[in-house]
Design a protein around this motif. Structure first.
Motif: not given
Length: 753
Positions: A31-46, A87-97
């Protein structure tokens, strides 16, 4: 007869069936937010909740994962099961600090298979801010993976608002990336489930440099020896999925920030998701702490192992010469006599062969020049013109010539004295160089306290830049004996790529998609400690995932690398030659001091550039491990207490130690007395010995004349010169000298940072 379209459809069906039959590792989605206006904790929890709604819980790579005080799951790398696919999975990587650091985007480009670009849905918010622009610029240079655009709208937004947010996001992304990308929204649990299903159906398209090498996204690292002893060496067990290509037990492995290592053996390991054992505190399965997996896949063969070899071992007697044999001496004499008999000498009128045998080639050339000048004067007289007397020879008699030379010496001495009284010689040279710096970029001042023949002893002249030969193996520094060179670089690249692609069918390797435990051999204690800490930081979300790449054949050996580069448009500082930069390629990160040269096609010599100029493509040459193109390059300027700044970018051109880079200097002088094709030139040299030493040089002028040095005059460095046309008094006389330049030897041979 079946057409090509039928065969294409058949190949696609076979490829799809092979993908279903063969095990596939979880797809890495970053995940890569292109703006600081994105609420990443809420999107990650969803997103985590959308995957957990179909499964008992979302599984994280971090065994200590827990929800925080507000009920939000921590933003750490997490395995998420796809809705409706058990049986299918994906690996989610959070946006780096720290998205203001461009090296963060480099880590994303190395690890992500699908990049989820997140934009805000609010019309008043900034769609792409400065951090997003910087990250996208670095990702474009490194090579973009498959992109997916996601718009975060407010819960309960109307269809009109969601449609407008999609259009704004699509326009913002289209201005920064090529192609069309599907835009999805995420404001409810159903939307997030649809996003996860779509991510599971995407077929990732990766840059070619990632497809040509096996990669391991390390999940855990455990040393099998006591790392408290600084002098200890031992084995370290790495667990990860094998991606892209198969990993051979006999090929070396490069770990970012740690170095190159040999593989001792490869074992089948239990996947972190399917295992029923509770993970240990350090992220390693309890049953695999000693490195015993479900079975041994392959054990390294010392005879077939490529090994980690950095420097070449030169033969001290390789340059020795033996005394020629009698047959070789006779052949040399025979060739000399045959060449001497074939050469024809033009003799002056009335001179016999016996008399000509006592005259040297230089005297014969001078006499030939005098004869040609006399012929020109006679032709002018036959045409009825009044030929003007020649300066120093020809129409003047010997007494007039001597008087003219004495008068000339007096004039030049008076000129030097007058200049010394008005301003110093150094001030005069500095003023001239400041005025003509654009016209003569390679011009330097001839030293007054050191003889020019000593100062420029390593330089030589070239008759023609295009056709004059320069031996690439002549006068090499001692460091060149430690480098490796290819007889045919393209053929070696083809063989290395074919060997890497055949690992999947090799019994001594791990197939792509398998989860393995790789035992590294002979790892130092400090490197093992640093490796374990780096993997733990990545599992806790405080650092980017650590990636290890399997190296192709010869990619651990040292050679001379040539990169085609351009200066970044946002980097405004001057970038001089041999300035230290952080070189970041797809495989390695290391510091280097490159030299820049022109990128001229179809030539065997390249001119050294003292600076990397704006909007001009050059070639950066460094010492480094062998690497095969295509491979991106990003060079960063490191400044203390500041984030790295992108200075230049480019791609790998070749690994060629024989590429000749020549440093050019221009010595300049000025005519103080001119007569048609002849002139007395000063300020180029300061003593007659230097004039005689550089007499073979070819001279050229600002207005396109070519000439040569005839002889020195006086004791202050003046010289008489002859040109191919009429010389103007305002002209400047120059001589070009060249010497070969080499890159700076690296301070560390680890090439990992």
């Amino acid at each position: 007869m079946a057409g090509p379209s039928v065969h294409g459809q058949k190949n696609k069906r076979e490829q799809a069936l092979a993908e279903k039959r063969n095990p596939q590792p979880p797809r890495v989605v970053s995940l890569l937010p292109l703006s600081q206006d994105v609420d990443m904790p809420r999107l990650w929890a969803q997103l985590i909740g959308a995957g957990a709604s179909e499964a008992p819980k979302a599984l994280s790579l971090d065994p200590g994962m827990d929800v925080d005080s507000e009920g939000m799951p921590p933003m750490v790398p997490t395995m998420v099961k796809l809705p409706g696919q058990s049986r299918s999975m994906i690996q989610l990587l959070p946006p780096p600090a720290g998205l203001d650091n461009p090296l963060t985007a480099v880590d994303i480009a190395r690890s992500a298979e699908v990049l989820l670009l997140v934009l805000p849905g609010n019309a008043k918010a900034s769609q792409v801010d400065a951090g997003g622009l910087s990250s996208l610029a670095v990702l474009r240079l490194m090579g973009l993976p498959t992109l997916q655009v996601l718009v975060q709208t407010q819960p309960g937004a109307s269809l009109k608002d969601r449609s407008a947010a999609k259009k704004r996001a699509q326009a913002a992304v289209a201005s920064q990336t090529a192609g069309e990308h599907k835009v999805m929204t995420a404001d409810s649990a159903a939307d997030c489930q649809q996003v996860l299903r779509h991510l599971g159906e995407i077929h990732p398209s990766l840059p070619l440099w990632r497809q040509q090498r096996p990669a391991l996204h390390l999940h855990s690292a455990h040393p099998l020896f006591n790392t408290a002893d600084p002098s200890a060496h031992g084995s370290v067990v790495l667990r990860a999925y094998v991606r892209h290509l198969g990993l051979s037990v006999n090929q070396p492995l490069h770990i970012l920030g740690c170095g190159d290592f040999n593989i001792d053996r490869i074992e089948v390991a239990h996947e972190p998701v399917s295992s029923g054992c509770k993970p240990a505190a350090n992220g390693v399965q309890g049953m695999d702490m000693a490195g015993s997996g479900a079975g041994v896949l392959a054990v390294a063969d010392p005879a077939a192992r490529q090994g980690v070899v950095r420097l070449n071992t030169p033969d001290p007697l390789a340059g020795e010469q033996t005394w020629p044999t009698t047959e070789e001496l006779m052949d040399a004499e025979a060739r000399g006599s045959s060449e001497g008999s074939k050469r024809k000498r033009r003799l002056p009128a009335g001179m016999s062969d016996y008399q000509a045998a006592w005259i040297t080639e230089e005297e014969m050339q001078d006499m030939g020049d005098s004869n040609s000048e006399e012929e020109e004067d006679e032709a002018a007289e036959r045409q009825g013109g009044d030929a003007e007397p020649r300066f120093g020879e020809g129409a003047m008699d010997e007494a007039a010539s001597m008087a003219d030379l004495e008068e000339e010496d007096d004039q030049t001495d008076d000129m030097q004295d007058s200049l010394a009284g008005e301003q110093s010689f150094a001030d005069f040279k500095r003023q001239r160089r400041a005025e003509q710096d654009d016209e003569f970029p390679d011009e330097i001042d001839t030293p007054t306290d050191t003889p020019a023949r000593d100062r420029f002893a390593r330089y030589r002249g070239l008759k023609s830049w295009r056709s004059s030969p320069w031996d690439p193996r002549e006068g090499l520094p001692q460091e060149y004996a430690n480098t490796f060179a290819f007889e045919n670089f393209k053929r070696a690249h083809k063989r290395a790529k074919a060997g890497a692609e055949g690992v999947s069918r090799d019994p001594n390797g791990a197939a792509p998609g398998s989860y393995v435990a790789v035992h590294l051999a002979d790892v130092p204690a400090d490197v093992a400690t640093r490796l374990v800490q780096r993997v733990q930081a990545a599992s806790q979300g405080s650092a980017a995932p650590l990636v290890a790449h399997g190296l192709l054949q010869h990619e651990t050996k040292l050679s001379v690398l040539n990169f085609a580069v351009k200066k970044d448009s946002n980097f405004t500082e001057t970038l001089p030659n041999k300035a230290e930069l952080l070189f970041v390629t797809g495989l390695r990160s290391f510091t280097a001091q490159p030299i820049y040269s022109t990128d001229d096609p179809n030539v065997d010599k390249h001119k050294l550039e003292r600076f990397l100029h704006d909007k001009r493509q050059c070639v950066a040459t460094i010492y480094g491990p062998i690497q095969y193109p295509p491979l991106p390059l990003l060079a960063f300027k490191i400044t203390p207490d500041q984030p790295p700044r992108l200075a230049m970018a480019g791609t790998l051109r070749s690994c060629d130690p024989d590429r000749v880079v020549l440093k050019k200097i221009v010595l300049s002088g000025y005519p103080v007395k001119v007569h048609k094709k002849k002139a007395v030139v000063r300020w180029m040299f300061h003593n007659p010995e230097d004039v005689r030493w550089f007499k073979p040089l070819e001279l050229w002028t600002k207005y396109g004349r070519r000439g040569r040095i005839k002889e020195p005059i006086g004791t202050h460095g003046a010289m008489k010169c002859m040109f191919d046309g009429v010389v103007q008094q305002r002209d400047a006389v120059c001589a070009s000298l060249f010497k070969r330049s080499y890159p700076i030897w690296p301070s560390s041979l680890e090439f990992c940072q």
